[in-house]
Scaffold this active site. Structure first.
Site, PDB file in Angstrom:
ATOM      1  CB  SER A  98      -0.967  -0.041   1.175  1.00 24.37           C
ATOM      2  OG  SER A  98      -1.924   0.991   1.079  1.00 24.37           O
ATOM      3  CG  ASP A 238      -2.633   4.309  -1.417  1.00 22.97           C
ATOM      4  OD1 ASP A 238      -3.374   4.194  -2.418  1.00 22.97           O
ATOM      5  OD2 ASP A 238      -2.706   3.541  -0.443  1.00 22.97           O
ATOM      6  CG  ASP A 240      -2.712  -0.366  -2.394  1.00 16.96           C
ATOM      7  OD1 ASP A 240      -2.961   0.806  -2.048  1.00 16.96           O
ATOM      8  OD2 ASP A 240      -2.823  -1.335  -1.608  1.00 16.96           O
ATOM      9  CG  ASP A 242      -5.984   1.139  -0.464  1.00 14.11           C
ATOM     10  OD1 ASP A 242      -5.199   2.108  -0.500  1.00 14.11           O
ATOM     11  OD2 ASP A 242      -5.841   0.187   0.315  1.00 14.11           O
TER      12      ASP A 242
END
Length: 452
Positions: A98, A238, A240, A242
């Site tokens: 992440s 960010d 990834d 999400d």
């Protein structure tokens, strides 16, 4: 491998230091054993330099138990979640750390509806350390397959664009931070009719453009370009995708709870229902939701806990101050890309700029700080601060960390679920009370950290 890399809702560690290929294969064996050695698992990966190696290794472990694996390839985690939600495999697994620094790797387990594991992670952890793995015979091993990632992206585009339509063309600056949003967000916004300009949009697992954690100190370029270009908004993702952070047309970072109020107003105009926020959320959300005649439900920090609460209460929307937004009119999990296009739709339907919409929402002095503290110490420090606060006669909320509610505001300290940090949040209705609450918490933390 240390037990503390198994965190509240995922596994994260520096690759080839605290976790390596041997550990990852074993995690795959534990996950496949948890699934009973049968069924289909969808996997995906982020852009980090270790992610392909980790995806291959964990898939080998899973297939060794008899489960089948289909890799969706390189893509943002919301698209893996979406494809699970739409096609209902037995489970999903995303290789991503992440917003952590580039040397980290991570593994996140998903249910068939795309939401994350919580208590199930403890079961997988127990299996991992006991080593009682299901191992399939040589002629009954699981099959490893791949799917063209563009098929997943195309289905995602079709679903989102059937539900979001802009009334006027917007100018948008996108900053994917060299992460996986680069391969999805620019295309989606163009298809929606926006004029876009991108920075940090070349995928690169070393994140050369900026830190993969989008926050004010890393988004100066986005703020300046958005303001100077006359764009309607800027958006940062960010690693990834999400989470999303928004910049208004004046170049100001929009507090996630303020953006959340705009989302909530839009959602409640379409369907009545509860709103889920985590315990570190601003008072303004509760005030605005209650003014609309609806109820706020408080939950622990983290997507797995938020989605569990959203499903339990059939909530219409969820907000986390870290930039995670959950639009349950689409699906129950967080998606930085879909919700950022949704904000563009909200702006396009108004005769006001994003800055004007933001300025209409009252805000109080508030800060969230991240204080470095080793993983092996952070829980002990928070526990000792809690004991001191109890002795002072404060009424504490211990849902997630230690929250003190005052008449004029509140404070919260909680050990991070993903990093060696203690997070401190303070909000008050006046500047004087804000300083008082903040100074008190800083002093307590300093005292206990010096003792550890």
């Amino acid at each position: 491998m240390s037990e503390n890399i198994f965190r509240a809702y995922d596994i994260r560690a520096v690759f080839n230091e605290k976790i390596d290929v041997e550990n990852v294969v074993r995690i795959g064996l534990a996950f496949g054993t948890y699934l009973g050695g049968q069924g289909l698992v969808f996997t995906g990966r982020d852009i980090r330099t270790s992610s392909r190696i980790v995806e291959n290794a964990v898939s080998s472990g899973i297939c060794s138990t008899g489960c089948d694996v289909t890799s969706l390839g390189l893509l943002p985690i919301p698209l893996l979640n979406f494809y699970c939600w739409k096609n209902k495999p037995k489970a999903g697994l995303m290789v991503t750390a992440s917003h952590n620094p580039p040397e980290f790797t991570g593994l996140r387990f998903r249910h068939s509806d795309g939401t994350g594991f919580s208590k199930e992670n403890e079961e997988i952890k127990k299996i991992y350390f006991k080593g009682n793995f299901v191992k399939s015979p040589w002629n009954k091993l699981g099959e490893f397959m791949t799917i063209n990632t563009q098929v997943v992206i195309s289905e995602y585009f079709r679903y989102v664009l059937e539900r979001i339509s802009l009334e006027r063309k917007l100018s948008v600056i996108l900053d994917p931070g060299n992460g996986t949003a680069s391969i999805v967000a620019p295309q989606l916004f163009r298809k929606a009719g926006c004029k876009i300009f991108t920075i940090n949009s070349q995928i690169d697992g070393t994140f050369p453009g900026r830190d993969s954690y989008p926050r004010e100190e890393t988004l100066g370029d986005l703020q300046k370009i958005t303001r100077d270009s006359g764009a309607d908004m800027g958006i940062a993702y960010d690693g990834d995708a999400d989470r999303a952070v928004f910049v208004d047309n004046k170049g100001r970072i929009v507090r996630p709870e303020v953006a959340g109020v705009l989302f909530v107003r839009d959602a409640l105009s379409k369907k009545k229902g509860k709103i889920v926020v985590n315990v570190s959320s601003s008072l303004i959300v509760q005030e605005q939701v209650e003014a609309l005649g609806e109820e706020v439900v408080y939950e622990r920090v983290g997507d797995v806990f938020m989605t569990e609460a959203i499903k339990k209460h059939d909530a219409v929307f969820g907000i986390e101050p870290s930039g995670h937004f959950y639009s349950n009119l689409f699906y129950p999990f967080d998606d930085g890309i879909q919700t950022s296009l949704l904000l563009a739709e909200i702006i396009s339907n108004q005769n006001k700029s994003l800055s004007e919409l933001v300025d209409e929402i009252p805000q109080y002095p508030m800060i969230e700080e991240a204080i470095e503290c080793p993983d092996e110490k952070k829980f002990r420090v928070v526990k000792r601060v809690k004991e001191k606060l109890e002795k002072r006669g404060y009424k504490l909320n211990l849902m997630d960390g230690v929250r003190v509610d005052h008449k004029e505001g509140w404070t919260l300290i909680r050990p991070s679920n993903t990093q060696p940090l203690i997070r401190v949040t303070v909000e008050a209705k006046t500047e004087s009370k804000f300083k008082e609450f903040k100074d008190e918490m800083h002093k307590l933390l300093k005292e206990e950290m010096e003792k550890s």
